[in-house]
Design a protein around this motif. Structure first.
Motif, PDB file in Angstrom:
ATOM      1  N   THR A  13     -40.870 -12.932  -5.947  1.00 36.85           N
ATOM      2  CA  THR A  13     -41.121 -12.909  -7.389  1.00 36.85           C
ATOM      3  C   THR A  13     -39.850 -13.137  -8.202  1.00 36.85           C
ATOM      4  O   THR A  13     -39.898 -13.704  -9.297  1.00 36.85           O
ATOM      5  CB  THR A  13     -41.756 -11.574  -7.798  1.00 36.85           C
ATOM      6  OG1 THR A  13     -40.892 -10.499  -7.433  1.00 36.85           O
ATOM      7  CG2 THR A  13     -43.108 -11.392  -7.118  1.00 36.85           C
ATOM      8  N   ALA A  14     -38.711 -12.695  -7.687  1.00 38.36           N
ATOM      9  CA  ALA A  14     -37.448 -12.903  -8.403  1.00 38.36           C
ATOM     10  C   ALA A  14     -37.076 -14.374  -8.489  1.00 38.36           C
ATOM     11  O   ALA A  14     -36.264 -14.769  -9.341  1.00 38.36           O
ATOM     12  CB  ALA A  14     -36.329 -12.114  -7.720  1.00 38.36           C
ATOM     13  N   GLU A  15     -37.672 -15.202  -7.620  1.00 36.27           N
ATOM     14  CA  GLU A  15     -37.343 -16.623  -7.589  1.00 36.27           C
ATOM     15  C   GLU A  15     -38.309 -17.479  -8.408  1.00 36.27           C
ATOM     16  O   GLU A  15     -38.116 -18.680  -8.528  1.00 36.27           O
ATOM     17  CB  GLU A  15     -37.340 -17.119  -6.138  1.00 36.27           C
ATOM     18  CG  GLU A  15     -36.345 -16.384  -5.242  1.00 36.27           C
ATOM     19  CD  GLU A  15     -36.525 -16.743  -3.770  1.00 36.27           C
ATOM     20  OE1 GLU A  15     -35.555 -17.249  -3.167  1.00 36.27           O
ATOM     21  OE2 GLU A  15     -37.625 -16.522  -3.231  1.00 36.27           O
ATOM     22  N   LEU A  16     -39.356 -16.853  -8.934  1.00 34.75           N
ATOM     23  CA  LEU A  16     -40.343 -17.608  -9.705  1.00 34.75           C
ATOM     24  C   LEU A  16     -39.739 -18.084 -11.020  1.00 34.75           C
ATOM     25  O   LEU A  16     -38.937 -17.381 -11.643  1.00 34.75           O
ATOM     26  CB  LEU A  16     -41.576 -16.745  -9.977  1.00 34.75           C
ATOM     27  CG  LEU A  16     -42.356 -16.271  -8.751  1.00 34.75           C
ATOM     28  CD1 LEU A  16     -43.489 -15.353  -9.180  1.00 34.75           C
ATOM     29  CD2 LEU A  16     -42.894 -17.460  -7.953  1.00 34.75           C
ATOM     30  N   GLN A  33     -43.648 -23.587 -12.832  1.00 37.37           N
ATOM     31  CA  GLN A  33     -44.160 -23.733 -11.473  1.00 37.37           C
ATOM     32  C   GLN A  33     -45.666 -23.511 -11.463  1.00 37.37           C
ATOM     33  O   GLN A  33     -46.220 -22.849 -12.336  1.00 37.37           O
ATOM     34  CB  GLN A  33     -43.470 -22.745 -10.533  1.00 37.37           C
ATOM     35  CG  GLN A  33     -41.988 -23.018 -10.329  1.00 37.37           C
ATOM     36  CD  GLN A  33     -41.279 -21.918  -9.565  1.00 37.37           C
ATOM     37  OE1 GLN A  33     -41.709 -20.756  -9.580  1.00 37.37           O
ATOM     38  NE2 GLN A  33     -40.179 -22.251  -8.900  1.00 37.37           N
ATOM     39  N   THR A  34     -46.351 -24.082 -10.449  1.00 38.29           N
ATOM     40  CA  THR A  34     -47.805 -23.986 -10.347  1.00 38.29           C
ATOM     41  C   THR A  34     -48.187 -23.382  -9.004  1.00 38.29           C
ATOM     42  O   THR A  34     -47.657 -23.785  -7.962  1.00 38.29           O
ATOM     43  CB  THR A  34     -48.453 -25.382 -10.481  1.00 38.29           C
ATOM     44  OG1 THR A  34     -48.096 -25.939 -11.744  1.00 38.29           O
ATOM     45  CG2 THR A  34     -49.974 -25.286 -10.393  1.00 38.29           C
ATOM     46  N   LEU A  35     -49.113 -22.425  -9.030  1.00 40.66           N
ATOM     47  CA  LEU A  35     -49.584 -21.820  -7.783  1.00 40.66           C
ATOM     48  C   LEU A  35     -50.353 -22.842  -6.956  1.00 40.66           C
ATOM     49  O   LEU A  35     -51.192 -23.572  -7.492  1.00 40.66           O
ATOM     50  CB  LEU A  35     -50.501 -20.637  -8.074  1.00 40.66           C
ATOM     51  CG  LEU A  35     -49.869 -19.346  -8.605  1.00 40.66           C
ATOM     52  CD1 LEU A  35     -50.955 -18.310  -8.826  1.00 40.66           C
ATOM     53  CD2 LEU A  35     -48.830 -18.821  -7.644  1.00 40.66           C
ATOM     54  N   THR A  36     -50.097 -22.894  -5.670  1.00 41.61           N
ATOM     55  CA  THR A  36     -50.829 -23.792  -4.779  1.00 41.61           C
ATOM     56  C   THR A  36     -51.850 -23.046  -3.930  1.00 41.61           C
ATOM     57  O   THR A  36     -52.645 -23.664  -3.228  1.00 41.61           O
ATOM     58  CB  THR A  36     -49.864 -24.548  -3.850  1.00 41.61           C
ATOM     59  OG1 THR A  36     -49.090 -23.614  -3.096  1.00 41.61           O
ATOM     60  CG2 THR A  36     -48.927 -25.436  -4.661  1.00 41.61           C
ATOM     61  N   GLN A  48     -52.922 -22.243 -11.304  1.00 42.29           N
ATOM     62  CA  GLN A  48     -52.392 -21.528 -12.471  1.00 42.29           C
ATOM     63  C   GLN A  48     -50.932 -21.902 -12.687  1.00 42.29           C
ATOM     64  O   GLN A  48     -50.107 -21.827 -11.781  1.00 42.29           O
ATOM     65  CB  GLN A  48     -52.508 -20.024 -12.256  1.00 42.29           C
ATOM     66  CG  GLN A  48     -51.881 -19.181 -13.341  1.00 42.29           C
ATOM     67  CD  GLN A  48     -52.679 -19.203 -14.619  1.00 42.29           C
ATOM     68  OE1 GLN A  48     -53.867 -18.939 -14.600  1.00 42.29           O
ATOM     69  NE2 GLN A  48     -52.029 -19.533 -15.723  1.00 42.29           N
ATOM     70  N   ARG A  49     -50.594 -22.300 -13.908  1.00 41.37           N
ATOM     71  CA  ARG A  49     -49.216 -22.635 -14.248  1.00 41.37           C
ATOM     72  C   ARG A  49     -48.509 -21.377 -14.739  1.00 41.37           C
ATOM     73  O   ARG A  49     -49.022 -20.656 -15.595  1.00 41.37           O
ATOM     74  CB  ARG A  49     -49.193 -23.726 -15.325  1.00 41.37           C
ATOM     75  CG  ARG A  49     -47.814 -24.351 -15.553  1.00 41.37           C
ATOM     76  CD  ARG A  49     -47.942 -25.531 -16.511  1.00 41.37           C
ATOM     77  NE  ARG A  49     -46.682 -26.167 -16.774  1.00 41.37           N
ATOM     78  CZ  ARG A  49     -46.115 -27.083 -15.997  1.00 41.37           C
ATOM     79  NH1 ARG A  49     -46.729 -27.459 -14.895  1.00 41.37           N
ATOM     80  NH2 ARG A  49     -44.964 -27.642 -16.318  1.00 41.37           N
ATOM     81  N   LEU A  50     -47.353 -21.107 -14.196  1.00 42.23           N
ATOM     82  CA  LEU A  50     -46.626 -19.890 -14.528  1.00 42.23           C
ATOM     83  C   LEU A  50     -45.834 -20.051 -15.830  1.00 42.23           C
ATOM     84  O   LEU A  50     -45.290 -21.119 -16.099  1.00 42.23           O
ATOM     85  CB  LEU A  50     -45.667 -19.518 -13.396  1.00 42.23           C
ATOM     86  CG  LEU A  50     -46.283 -19.282 -12.008  1.00 42.23           C
ATOM     87  CD1 LEU A  50     -45.196 -18.880 -11.014  1.00 42.23           C
ATOM     88  CD2 LEU A  50     -47.375 -18.223 -12.062  1.00 42.23           C
ATOM     89  N   ASN A  51     -45.795 -18.969 -16.601  1.00 38.77           N
ATOM     90  CA  ASN A  51     -44.897 -18.904 -17.746  1.00 38.77           C
ATOM     91  C   ASN A  51     -44.130 -17.588 -17.667  1.00 38.77           C
ATOM     92  O   ASN A  51     -44.382 -16.754 -16.785  1.00 38.77           O
ATOM     93  CB  ASN A  51     -45.666 -19.038 -19.071  1.00 38.77           C
ATOM     94  CG  ASN A  51     -46.771 -18.004 -19.207  1.00 38.77           C
ATOM     95  OD1 ASN A  51     -46.586 -16.845 -18.844  1.00 38.77           O
ATOM     96  ND2 ASN A  51     -47.925 -18.425 -19.725  1.00 38.77           N
ATOM     97  N   GLU A  52     -43.195 -17.381 -18.582  1.00 33.85           N
ATOM     98  CA  GLU A  52     -42.338 -16.203 -18.491  1.00 33.85           C
ATOM     99  C   GLU A  52     -43.142 -14.908 -18.588  1.00 33.85           C
ATOM    100  O   GLU A  52     -42.885 -13.942 -17.853  1.00 33.85           O
ATOM    101  CB  GLU A  52     -41.278 -16.247 -19.605  1.00 33.85           C
ATOM    102  CG  GLU A  52     -40.273 -17.385 -19.475  1.00 33.85           C
ATOM    103  CD  GLU A  52     -39.355 -17.233 -18.275  1.00 33.85           C
ATOM    104  OE1 GLU A  52     -39.359 -16.153 -17.647  1.00 33.85           O
ATOM    105  OE2 GLU A  52     -38.623 -18.200 -17.963  1.00 33.85           O
ATOM    106  N   ASP A  53     -44.129 -14.873 -19.480  1.00 33.44           N
ATOM    107  CA  ASP A  53     -44.932 -13.662 -19.649  1.00 33.44           C
ATOM    108  C   ASP A  53     -45.714 -13.339 -18.380  1.00 33.44           C
ATOM    109  O   ASP A  53     -45.767 -12.181 -17.947  1.00 33.44           O
ATOM    110  CB  ASP A  53     -45.889 -13.839 -20.828  1.00 33.44           C
ATOM    111  CG  ASP A  53     -46.735 -12.598 -21.062  1.00 33.44           C
ATOM    112  OD1 ASP A  53     -46.176 -11.535 -21.342  1.00 33.44           O
ATOM    113  OD2 ASP A  53     -47.976 -12.705 -20.943  1.00 33.44           O
ATOM    114  N   LEU A  54     -46.312 -14.367 -17.756  1.00 40.19           N
ATOM    115  CA  LEU A  54     -47.086 -14.146 -16.537  1.00 40.19           C
ATOM    116  C   LEU A  54     -46.186 -13.694 -15.390  1.00 40.19           C
ATOM    117  O   LEU A  54     -46.547 -12.804 -14.608  1.00 40.19           O
ATOM    118  CB  LEU A  54     -47.834 -15.431 -16.168  1.00 40.19           C
ATOM    119  CG  LEU A  54     -48.755 -15.369 -14.952  1.00 40.19           C
ATOM    120  CD1 LEU A  54     -49.764 -14.235 -15.088  1.00 40.19           C
ATOM    121  CD2 LEU A  54     -49.479 -16.707 -14.776  1.00 40.19           C
ATOM    122  N   ILE A  55     -45.012 -14.272 -15.283  1.00 38.18           N
ATOM    123  CA  ILE A  55     -44.074 -13.871 -14.232  1.00 38.18           C
ATOM    124  C   ILE A  55     -43.674 -12.411 -14.414  1.00 38.18           C
ATOM    125  O   ILE A  55     -43.582 -11.643 -13.441  1.00 38.18           O
ATOM    126  CB  ILE A  55     -42.834 -14.796 -14.241  1.00 38.18           C
ATOM    127  CG1 ILE A  55     -43.229 -16.211 -13.802  1.00 38.18           C
ATOM    128  CG2 ILE A  55     -41.737 -14.242 -13.329  1.00 38.18           C
ATOM    129  CD1 ILE A  55     -42.130 -17.244 -13.971  1.00 38.18           C
TER     130      ILE A  55
END
Length: 308
Positions: free
Chosen positions: A256-259, A263-266, A282-289
């Motif tokens: 998780t520290a590297e997200l 980036q997009t979940l595969t 799902q496309r990641l954003n800062e809030d989701l991370i």
């Protein structure tokens, strides 16, 4: 010879003509600029609508996956079953080149095909099918009907419901709940029957003994022309005999520290209890991370996610 008055009139006419040409050119330029601006605004709005539509579709599918995962929590052996059936059904459908409408309804039907299990007792759900008898077997055979009924009020599910009702029908007419045979069974349901049986054999749901992929595949293919549509079986068998597909862009498994945002979940991201947390795509954003990291901390976990 022209008089001074005629010369003046001619000069005035030429001046008026030049002014009219300039006015016409200016109006044309303004019209072109307006059209260009309109085209830009239309293109931007179309892109916004496409993005919003894609987000709605993704959220819709994620909600269905989450609901399915909650149903499967009643039987730990079935966790992930619906997603595996959906993936296999999608691959068979690709080989068979289903039309757009059928291809749209099939994955949803695959994810929800066992929604009728919600009305079954834990004893029925956890017992291998060959050990069910009498009233238990009768109740089990009602689950496709219950699944169809659960979707009655949803306008979006009217193409899905018949596939759920018929996914236990047999090509030879000996299935349930309606005893349909051959082409009277919806094509999507015929595909579901193959994918569902294969995954049931692999998990041991049918006879209590989990089979290897090879043995499960042989058992399914043996039902060609009796239990299953020959064309669907041929497509199913072709999945395992064809050359492997060209690899897509490689995915990474990251802590998780590297997200990073963008980036997009595969792969679907599941909790240790089998609850769907995030859906593939799902496309990641800062809030989701930040939420993922908070979930990891609260539960004392060390998580990795597959992303591109």
């Amino acid at each position: 010879m022209l008089t001074l008055r005629q010369v003046a009139e001619r000069q005035q006419l030429e001046a008026d003509k030049d002014a009219l040409e300039r006015l016409t050119q200016r109006q044309n330029d303004e019209l072109k600029a307006m059209n260009a601006g309109l085209e830009t605004r239309v293109a931007l709005r179309t892109e916004e609508l496409a993005t919003a539509n894609g987000r709605l579709k993704r959220n819709y599918l994620t909600s269905i996956k989450a609901f399915t995962a909650l149903i499967e929590l009643r039987d730990s052996a079935q966790v992930g079953h619906a997603r595996q059936v959906a993936d296999l059904a999608r691959r068979i459908a690709q080989v068979m080149a289903l039309d757009a409408e059928a291809a749209r309804d099939l994955p949803i039907a695959a994810l929800l095909h066992d929604i009728g299990h919600i009305g079954l007792s834990d004893a029925v759900l956890t017992r291998p099918l060959h050990r069910l008898g009498g009233d238990e077997l009768r109740r089990y055979r009602l689950h496709p009907v219950l699944g169809e009924q659960a979707l009655l009020a949803s306008d979006d599910m009217q193409g899905v419901a018949p596939l759920i009702r018929s996914h236990h029908e047999r090509w030879d007419g000996r299935g349930f709940p309606d005893g349909l045979c051959g082409a009277a069974i919806p094509l999507g349901a015929r595909i579901l029957a193959v994918a569902d049986t294969y995954e049931d054999l692999r998990s041991g749901r049918i006879d209590g003994q989990a089979q290897s992929p090879l043995d499960a595949r042989r058992a399914v293919i043996a039902g060609r022309g009796s239990r299953f549509d020959p064309n669907v079986i041929d497509a199913f068998a072709g999945l395992f005999s064809a050359a492997p597909p060209s690899p897509s862009a490689p995915s990474l498994r990251l802590r998780t520290a590297e997200l990073r945002a963008g980036q997009t979940l595969t792969e679907d991201f599941m909790s240790p209890e089998g609850v769907l947390l995030l859906s593939a795509g799902q496309r990641l954003n800062e809030d989701l991370i930040d939420r993922i990291r908070a979930f990891e901390r609260r539960n004392g976990l060390t998580l990795t996610l597959a992303v591109q």
